[in-house]
Design an enzyme around this catalytic site. Structure first.
Site, mmCIF file in Angstrom:
data_model
loop_
_atom_site.group_PDB
_atom_site.id
_atom_site.type_symbol
_atom_site.label_atom_id
_atom_site.label_comp_id
_atom_site.label_asym_id
_atom_site.label_seq_id
_atom_site.Cartn_x
_atom_site.Cartn_y
_atom_site.Cartn_z
ATOM 1 N N CYS A 113 1.122 -1.582 6.338
ATOM 2 C CA CYS A 113 1.481 -0.197 7.039
ATOM 3 C C CYS A 113 2.425 0.669 6.282
ATOM 4 O O CYS A 113 1.995 2.348 6.474
ATOM 5 C CB CYS A 113 0.883 -0.032 8.442
ATOM 6 S SG CYS A 113 0.163 -0.840 9.422
ATOM 7 N N HIS A 253 2.154 7.219 10.144
ATOM 8 C CA HIS A 253 1.190 6.283 10.681
ATOM 9 C C HIS A 253 0.268 6.517 11.158
ATOM 10 O O HIS A 253 1.108 6.687 12.722
ATOM 11 C CB HIS A 253 1.971 5.138 10.093
ATOM 12 C CG HIS A 253 1.253 3.889 10.086
ATOM 13 N ND1 HIS A 253 0.392 3.549 10.053
ATOM 14 C CD2 HIS A 253 1.072 2.454 11.710
ATOM 15 C CE1 HIS A 253 -0.526 2.354 10.307
ATOM 16 N NE2 HIS A 253 0.018 1.727 11.138
ATOM 17 N N ASN A 283 -6.420 2.692 12.957
ATOM 18 C CA ASN A 283 -5.491 2.592 12.838
ATOM 19 C C ASN A 283 -6.011 1.788 11.105
ATOM 20 O O ASN A 283 -6.669 0.142 11.702
ATOM 21 C CB ASN A 283 -4.164 1.555 13.597
ATOM 22 C CG ASN A 283 -3.320 0.447 12.725
ATOM 23 O OD1 ASN A 283 -3.083 1.223 11.100
ATOM 24 N ND2 ASN A 283 -2.120 -0.541 12.956
#
Ligand code: COA
Length: 326
Positions: A113, A253, A283
């Site tokens: 990520c 993020h 996500n």
């Protein structure tokens, strides 16, 4: 300050929307549970014929269009992903072919990520020294292919999509001011995430399906995220020589709304300054930051001269920040 500026952004994602109610038909969960614990309401999920390079190519062409740059002018493509189309060749090469960027050097980067911010740091470091004037940095994922759809701990969180940023070396005092990259490989799997089929049994073994799925210790990841999000912003701000109070927008993020809330509190930055779109996209790992950046940009939320902070964190463990003078 090297004068490397983001002159175009783009996003690409599947048309197919999967709501929390849809997920509740697959695993034992509810819309309320997912909304309260994560902030996610819906996400995009690839159809069978779609893959990471498709979303990346769409995002890239949109970034080029915004910048008014012909793909043939691109010197470098860095694609951050943990769900490439295949191991060889690099998905960046597949994207190069799809968008006609025939003069670009291409490679993939895996920092989960944090991948997009790592990619931005690589591009910034190479521009202009490696003969790079235009670099395309992409974060793109098809996580639906590496999810165990019977594991409610993970399948409610991860999703598919891509974002891209076209960076130009133009000199001047706008652009990427700093990057701050961190990693800690000592966390024992499956403390964060592994694909056991690949990591423990050797690639392409008899394992398939759930053997290749992401595993996660949600609570440990949560605690890590709450620390990493602010550390990335503080580290990048120190390197840029700016104070936290001067930051106009943070694009974190998009992992979990509660991590973002806690990160904002730890930094003492007004929560309204955090750009959030995880309710609509979930996500998408390396995709979240450039996807959100493109939305903020197209909604005209980023003004010339604004100080933008990026904060990525994820498997590895990795975490990374950047300060950008927009
Ligand atoms: N639906 C309903 N119940 C669920 C569930 C789901 N999707 N997932 C877990 N549960 C249950 C658990 O089984 C547990 O039940 P129990 O109390 O009977 O044992 C209960 O809900 C609480 O589980 P817990 O794991 O303590 O929940 P949590 O508040 O930690 O939330 C996460 C779980 C995964 C949402 C949270 O830990 C998280 O977001 N972690 C970070 C994940 C992340 O950001 N990952 C990406 C990093 S890049």
């Amino acid at each position: 300050m090297k004068g490397n500026r983001i002159i175009g952004t783009g996003a690409g994602y599947p048309d197919q929307i999967m709501t929390n109610e849809d997920i509740a038909k697959i695993v034992d969960t509810t819309d309320e549970w997912i909304t309260v614990r994560t902030g996610i309401k819906e996400r995009r999920i690839a159809e069978e014929h779609e893959s990471t390079s498709d979303f990346a190519a769409t995002a890239s062409l949109r970034a080029c269009e915004m910048a008014g740059v012909d793909p043939e002018e691109i010197d470098l493509i860095i694609l951050a992903t943990l769900s490439p189309d295949m191991l060889i060749p690099a998905t960046a090469c597949i994207v190069q072919d799809k968008i006609g960027a025939k003069n670009a050097a291409c490679f993939d980067l895996e920092a989960a990520c944090s991948g997009f911010v790592y990619g931005l740091a690589c591009a910034n470091g190479m521009m202009p020294e490696a003969g790079i004037k235009h670099a395309l940095v992409i974060g793109a994922e098809t996580l639906s292919r590496v999810i165990d759809w019977s594991d409610r701990n993970t399948c409610v969180i991860f999703a598919d999509g891509a974002g891209a940023a076209l960076v130009k070396h133009e000199g001047g005092d706008r652009g990427i001011m700093s990057t701050y990259l961190r990693a800690d490989g000592s966390a024992p799997p499956p403390w964060l995430m592994v694909s056991p089929g690949v990591a423990y049994r050797g690639p392409f073994s008899e394992g398939s399906g759930t053997d290749f799925a992401i595993r996660m210790e949600g609570k440990e990841v949560f605690k890590f995220g709450v620390k990493a999000l602010p550390d990335a912003v503080i580290g990048a701000a120190e390197r840029a020589g700016v104070s936290i109070e001067d930051i106009d927008m943070v694009i974190p993020h998009q992992a979990n709304i509660r991590i973002i809330d806690a990160g904002a509190k730890a930094l003492g930055i007004d929560r309204d300054k955090f750009f959030v779109n995880l309710d609509k996209f979930g996500n998408t790992s390396a995709g979240t930051i450039p996807l959100a950046m493109d939305q903020a940009n197209r909604e005209d939320r980023l003004k010339e001269g604004d100080l933008l902070a990026l904060s990525g964190f994820g498997a590895g463990l990795t975490w990374a920040g950047s300060i950008i003078r927009w």
